[in-house]
Design a protein around this motif. Structure first.
Motif, PDB file in Angstrom:
ATOM      1  N   THR A 151       0.857  -1.181   0.000  1.00  0.00           N
ATOM      2  CA  THR A 151       0.000   0.000   0.000  1.00  0.00           C
ATOM      3  C   THR A 151       0.901   1.241   0.000  1.00  0.00           C
ATOM      4  N   THR A 152       0.305   2.377  -0.235  1.00  0.00           N
ATOM      5  CA  THR A 152       1.087   3.613  -0.174  1.00  0.00           C
ATOM      6  C   THR A 152       1.636   3.824   1.229  1.00  0.00           C
ATOM      7  N   ALA A 153       0.899   3.416   2.252  1.00  0.00           N
ATOM      8  CA  ALA A 153       1.380   3.548   3.633  1.00  0.00           C
ATOM      9  C   ALA A 153       2.648   2.724   3.854  1.00  0.00           C
ATOM     10  N   ASP A 154       2.733   1.558   3.214  1.00  0.00           N
ATOM     11  CA  ASP A 154       3.947   0.725   3.326  1.00  0.00           C
ATOM     12  C   ASP A 154       5.154   1.452   2.745  1.00  0.00           C
ATOM     13  N   HIS A 195       6.567  10.716  -9.640  1.00  0.00           N
ATOM     14  CA  HIS A 195       5.182  10.250  -9.767  1.00  0.00           C
ATOM     15  C   HIS A 195       4.782   9.424  -8.541  1.00  0.00           C
ATOM     16  N   LEU A 196       5.691   8.577  -8.073  1.00  0.00           N
ATOM     17  CA  LEU A 196       5.422   7.796  -6.867  1.00  0.00           C
ATOM     18  C   LEU A 196       5.177   8.714  -5.673  1.00  0.00           C
ATOM     19  N   GLN A 197       5.954   9.781  -5.565  1.00  0.00           N
ATOM     20  CA  GLN A 197       5.751  10.749  -4.476  1.00  0.00           C
ATOM     21  C   GLN A 197       4.443  11.516  -4.640  1.00  0.00           C
ATOM     22  N   PHE A 198       4.020  11.732  -5.862  1.00  0.00           N
ATOM     23  CA  PHE A 198       2.724  12.373  -6.101  1.00  0.00           C
ATOM     24  C   PHE A 198       1.612  11.495  -5.523  1.00  0.00           C
ATOM     25  N   ILE A 199       1.778  10.179  -5.659  1.00  0.00           N
ATOM     26  CA  ILE A 199       0.780   9.228  -5.158  1.00  0.00           C
ATOM     27  C   ILE A 199       0.875   9.058  -3.646  1.00  0.00           C
TER      28      ILE A 199
END
Length: 122
Positions: free
Chosen positions: A64-67, A87-91
């Motif tokens: 998950t994004t939390a992980d 892009h990953l940091q945007f998410i």
């Protein structure tokens, strides 16, 4: 002699005829960077996270994004990787970066010694 360089550097070296051939990882978004050059697709690429055996992400079924927010990242110096990471940091929101490297052995050391996660394109 094999040497790791950023994909954009390899493209420019081939364009200037300083390099006869090179392997690059490039996505469809950046295909225009290859105009006038001949590169042959040899592999369908993927984005991976490389971790040490001790990293708790390996025990997760699905991330998950939390992980990801809890991880420390090590990145190869490559503009295309930078765009993926942005892009990953945007998410996910801001992610901690502990190293930016050009050397695979140094990356291995950071991953194993600092328990960092490497965002990699193959």
């Amino acid at each position: 002699m094999l040497k790791w360089e950023a994909s954009s550097t390899i493209i420019e070296q081939v364009r200037r005829q300083e390099l006869d051939a090179g392997f690059i990882a490039i996505d469809s978004k950046h295909q225009a960077d290859l105009l006038g050059l001949r590169f042959i697709k040899v592999h369908e690429g993927h984005i991976s996270l490389i971790t040490s055996q001790q990293n708790p992400l390996l025990k997760k079924g699905q991330l998950t994004t939390a992980d990801l927010v809890d991880q420390r990242f090590a990145l190869f110096n490559d503009p295309y990787n930078d765009q993926l990471f942005e892009h990953l940091q945007f998410i996910c929101g801001p992610l901690e970066t502990v190293a930016r490297l050009d050397d695979s052995w140094a990356m291995y050391t950071v991953i194993t010694e600092l328990n960092a996660v490497c965002l990699a394109r193959d």
